[in-house]
Design an enzyme around this catalytic site. Structure first.
Site, mmCIF file in Angstrom:
data_model
loop_
_atom_site.group_PDB
_atom_site.id
_atom_site.type_symbol
_atom_site.label_atom_id
_atom_site.label_comp_id
_atom_site.label_asym_id
_atom_site.label_seq_id
_atom_site.Cartn_x
_atom_site.Cartn_y
_atom_site.Cartn_z
ATOM 1 N N ASP A 90 142.813 55.845 25.893
ATOM 2 C CA ASP A 90 143.267 57.201 26.240
ATOM 3 C C ASP A 90 143.182 58.135 25.045
ATOM 4 O O ASP A 90 142.794 59.293 25.176
ATOM 5 C CB ASP A 90 144.728 57.170 26.714
ATOM 6 C CG ASP A 90 144.785 56.867 28.190
ATOM 7 O OD1 ASP A 90 143.722 56.907 28.843
ATOM 8 O OD2 ASP A 90 145.892 56.550 28.671
ATOM 9 N N GLU A 134 121.045 58.726 -3.020
ATOM 10 C CA GLU A 134 121.302 59.946 -2.237
ATOM 11 C C GLU A 134 120.548 61.129 -2.838
ATOM 12 O O GLU A 134 119.923 61.925 -2.128
ATOM 13 C CB GLU A 134 122.801 60.265 -2.311
ATOM 14 C CG GLU A 134 123.554 60.084 -1.033
ATOM 15 C CD GLU A 134 125.056 60.352 -1.243
ATOM 16 O OE1 GLU A 134 125.738 60.464 -0.246
ATOM 17 O OE2 GLU A 134 125.534 60.443 -2.398
ATOM 18 N N HIS A 191 122.954 53.483 8.950
ATOM 19 C CA HIS A 191 123.841 52.314 9.081
ATOM 20 C C HIS A 191 124.474 52.210 10.468
ATOM 21 O O HIS A 191 124.473 51.143 11.081
ATOM 22 C CB HIS A 191 124.917 52.394 8.001
ATOM 23 C CG HIS A 191 125.933 51.304 8.039
ATOM 24 N ND1 HIS A 191 125.599 49.976 7.948
ATOM 25 C CD2 HIS A 191 127.300 51.353 8.165
ATOM 26 C CE1 HIS A 191 126.703 49.243 8.014
ATOM 27 N NE2 HIS A 191 127.751 50.055 8.147
HETATM 28 C C1 HEM Z 1 130.418 51.899 10.589
HETATM 29 C C2 HEM Z 1 130.388 51.749 5.755
HETATM 30 C C3 HEM Z 1 129.451 46.987 5.913
HETATM 31 C C4 HEM Z 1 129.020 47.248 10.697
HETATM 32 C C5 HEM Z 1 130.500 52.265 9.267
HETATM 33 C C6 HEM Z 1 130.792 53.594 8.785
HETATM 34 C C7 HEM Z 1 130.780 53.546 7.430
HETATM 35 C C8 HEM Z 1 130.491 52.196 7.045
HETATM 36 C C9 HEM Z 1 131.049 54.702 6.471
HETATM 37 C C10 HEM Z 1 131.011 54.842 9.641
HETATM 38 C C11 HEM Z 1 132.406 54.992 10.131
HETATM 39 C C12 HEM Z 1 132.645 54.412 11.490
HETATM 40 O O1 HEM Z 1 131.895 54.667 12.432
HETATM 41 O O2 HEM Z 1 133.620 53.677 11.613
HETATM 42 C C13 HEM Z 1 130.140 50.436 5.388
HETATM 43 C C14 HEM Z 1 130.068 49.971 4.026
HETATM 44 C C15 HEM Z 1 129.821 48.640 4.072
HETATM 45 C C16 HEM Z 1 129.713 48.268 5.461
HETATM 46 C C17 HEM Z 1 130.228 50.869 2.797
HETATM 47 C C18 HEM Z 1 129.679 47.650 2.964
HETATM 48 C C19 HEM Z 1 130.174 47.811 1.764
HETATM 49 C C20 HEM Z 1 129.193 46.656 7.213
HETATM 50 C C21 HEM Z 1 128.767 45.357 7.670
HETATM 51 C C22 HEM Z 1 128.627 45.445 9.023
HETATM 52 C C23 HEM Z 1 128.985 46.791 9.412
HETATM 53 C C24 HEM Z 1 128.539 44.124 6.794
HETATM 54 C C25 HEM Z 1 128.172 44.381 10.000
HETATM 55 C C26 HEM Z 1 127.189 43.542 9.778
HETATM 56 C C27 HEM Z 1 129.428 48.512 11.065
HETATM 57 C C28 HEM Z 1 129.591 48.913 12.448
HETATM 58 C C29 HEM Z 1 129.988 50.256 12.420
HETATM 59 C C30 HEM Z 1 130.055 50.643 11.022
HETATM 60 C C31 HEM Z 1 129.399 48.049 13.686
HETATM 61 C C32 HEM Z 1 130.300 51.139 13.616
HETATM 62 C C33 HEM Z 1 129.025 51.719 14.191
HETATM 63 C C34 HEM Z 1 129.278 52.499 15.463
HETATM 64 O O3 HEM Z 1 129.977 51.973 16.333
HETATM 65 O O4 HEM Z 1 128.764 53.598 15.575
HETATM 66 N N1 HEM Z 1 130.308 51.432 8.194
HETATM 67 N N2 HEM Z 1 129.906 49.385 6.220
HETATM 68 N N3 HEM Z 1 129.311 47.495 8.296
HETATM 69 N N4 HEM Z 1 129.719 49.559 10.242
HETATM 70 FE FE1 HEM Z 1 129.741 49.480 8.237
#
Ligand code: HEM
Length: 527
Positions: free
Chosen positions: A241, A295, A366
């Site tokens: 919600d 960047e 990412h």
């Molecule tokens: C989303 C940073 C590692 C999976 C994000 C976001 C950031 C971020 C800034 C966007 C905010 C959000 O949508 O919540 C990082 C950094 C990492 C890291 C700095 C390592 C130091 C990982 C790893 C995985 C992962 C290892 C999986 C293998 C995801 C997923 C999302 C996400 C699934 C959400 C995507 C979505 O639903 O749109 N991450 N992340 N991240 N990250 Fe990472």
């Protein structure tokens, strides 16, 4: 449990006595921090390696595990929910009557404790094959899976992770030291005769505003400066919600998830109530100066195309470069939606079907790599339900100095990455290996995920293959998102390769393990 988005508060589910009572019984036997984050800003991760050589040692270790439940230290999902309700009620009451507010709020916030076991723990403590969860990657352990994930070999990991790890105990609180220090001291003391090694990591949520200043009300950022934890699978009706009303709706992207995305029957616990979840733990070091250099390099390319007559990259070019890498601007604004920041951290109601050519949000960004939001269905005809079943629930927290501008003397910084799922090969490993590390996902030549993508170790740097990174074009800065977009030009140089090869990686795995979060009834039975 299989089909329905479960939820004690979900109005659509008829609240018959039976289902409600059955669900409460499950939540009382389930640990917290799986279906919903514990939300505390400070975390201690205590890794335990037991002495397991003789039967008496193994017995004591099992009794210690059971004692965590009988002494009511472990927080169940049900208790987490009740405590959160009471905490919110106290907050609301103290707003109306601020006298003594701080003490009342502190008293209402409770320490969270969770405990998880590796496959080595089940094996070495003799907990029995019938009680052991059978996910093949869990059974193999993270050290065995390093090659598959392009991780450094375990002899390169930080020393604390090179041991066989049996247990990870997570203790979390809003007050860093008041209660966590004595609790950890007590636990270490209880373990002194039964543990061969103890290793500890400390996490702190970085509530920083855009300029890097601490602000208790600010959303949580990671060290590259981006707001994190926005997009999560949601299980409870009140969370769904909130997404509907405060994150721009759920009609373009539905964050709800069925329970079996993260839960599975716990074979070691009570047959009717016991569920657990697999947790992946990875210590991910972030090289902030190198990321900033990356960047800037990308921003220079953007400047070259967007305003070739006024060459130096503007702050806007730099912000856009970061947004291309992550898929969101630092404040959380999806680059799919706008070419400037400003929507704030909440918006999550978007999918990529309006951007099939990745003109606004690169395929390798990412968040597009790690949650393609329907790209796979369009590209390969894979049913959306299948892609959505690859999702993970993220429960990580930053480590190292709380700053967006770490200096060499500040020491290492990064993310203690934790995620929950019901299948490690189909969820975390699939996302990391088949999407982030795979240069031809979504389309040939998409490139690596610039945040977490890694090439196989010892692979020679790729030759100069034309690569469409970034898929920006001259008019991006003035892009009218409402109009159909022309075909973007491709850059002649493989940018993501150049970055990852030239500066090393911006994120490096320093150690980790795969765990199972058992039910309370299983932990008790182990004693
Ligand atoms: C989303 C940073 C590692 C999976 C994000 C976001 C950031 C971020 C800034 C966007 C905010 C959000 O949508 O919540 C990082 C950094 C990492 C890291 C700095 C390592 C130091 C990982 C790893 C995985 C992962 C290892 C999986 C293998 C995801 C997923 C999302 C996400 C699934 C959400 C995507 C979505 O639903 O749109 N991450 N992340 N991240 N990250 Fe990472």
């Amino acid at each position: 449990l299989k089909q329905t988005a479960i939820n004690p508060d979900l109005p659509e589910i008829p609240p018959t006595r039976n289902t409600q009572a059955a669900l409460v019984a499950v939540l009382k036997d389930l640990q917290g921090n799986i279906l919903k984050s514990h939300g505390r800003d400070h975390s201690r991760h205590l890794f335990v390696t037991f002495k397991t050589a003789d039967a008496a040692d193994r017995k004591k270790a099992r009794q210690w595990l059971a004692g965590l439940v009988t002494s009511k230290l472990v927080t169940s999902a049900h208790r987490q929910r009740e405590e959160a309700r009471a905490y919110r009620a106290t907050l609301a009451a103290t707003e109306a009557n601020p006298a003594g507010a701080q003490q009342a709020v502190e008293d209402a916030s409770k320490v969270f404790v969770g405990v998880m076991l590796s496959a080595a723990c089940y094996r070495d403590l003799g907990l029995g094959p019938d009680a052991t969860p059978d996910d093949p990657s869990f059974l193999a352990g993270a050290k065995q899976r390093a090659g598959f994930l392009n991780d450094p070999k375990d002899d390169q990991w930080e020393p604390g992770f090179r041991n066989t790890l049996h247990v990870l105990l997570v203790a979390a609180d809003d007050h860093a030291t008041n209660r966590l220090d004595p609790l950890l001291k007590r636990l270490r003391n209880d373990l002194k005769d039964i543990a061969a090694h103890l290793h500890e990591e400390t996490g702190a949520a970085m509530r920083l505003d855009a300029s890097g200043q601490w602000n208790a009300q600010a959303p949580v950022r990671e060290h590259f400066g981006f707001v994190d934890g926005i997009s999560q699978p949601l299980f409870f009706a009140d969370d769904i919600d909130r997404a509907r009303t405060r994150q721009g709706g759920i009609d373009r992207y539905d964050p709800s998830a069925p329970l079996d995305l993260v839960l599975l029957k716990d074979p070691g616990g009570d047959r009717s109530t016991a569920y657990g979840s697999y947790f992946v733990y990875r210590k991910l070091e972030q090289d902030v100066p190198a990321f900033r250099a990356g960047e800037k390099a990308l921003a220079a390319k953007i400047a070259q195309h967007a305003h070739p007559t006024t060459p130096p990259a503007t702050p806007h070019d730099v912000a856009l470069a970061g947004a291309y890498m992550v898929g969101r601007f630092q404040d959380g604004t999806p680059v799919l939606e706008r070419d400037t920041a400003g929507l704030g951290a909440e918006p999550n109601n978007f999918a990529y079907d309006e951007d099939v050519d990745a003109v606004r949000c690169p395929f390798q960004a990412h968040i597009r790599k790690t949650n393609p939001r329907g790209d796979k269905q369009r590209q390969f005809g894979v049913p959306l339900t299948q892609e959505r079943a690859n999702r993970i629930v993220r429960r990580g927290i930053s480590y190292g100095k709380v700053t967006l501008d770490p200096k060499p003397e500040d020491g290492k910084v990064g993310l203690l990455f934790l995620c929950a799922q019901s299948s490690i090969p189909d969820q975390f490993e699939f996302i990391q290996a088949a999407w982030a590390n795979y240069q031809d996902f979504l389309v040939p030549g998409s490139g690596l995920d610039p945040v977490i993508g890694t090439l196989p170790r010892r692979t020679p740097p790729p030759t100069q293959v034309p690569q469409p990174w970034p898929k920006i074009y001259a008019s991006h800065n003035q892009l009218d998102f409402a109009k159909p977009q022309p075909e973007p030009p491709h850059f002649p140089t493989p940018m993501s390769h150049t970055f990852t090869q030239a500066v090393g990686q911006w994120v490096t795995m320093r150690g980790g393990e795969y765990f199972f979060v058992p039910s309370l009834s299983a932990l008790t039975a182990f004693g």
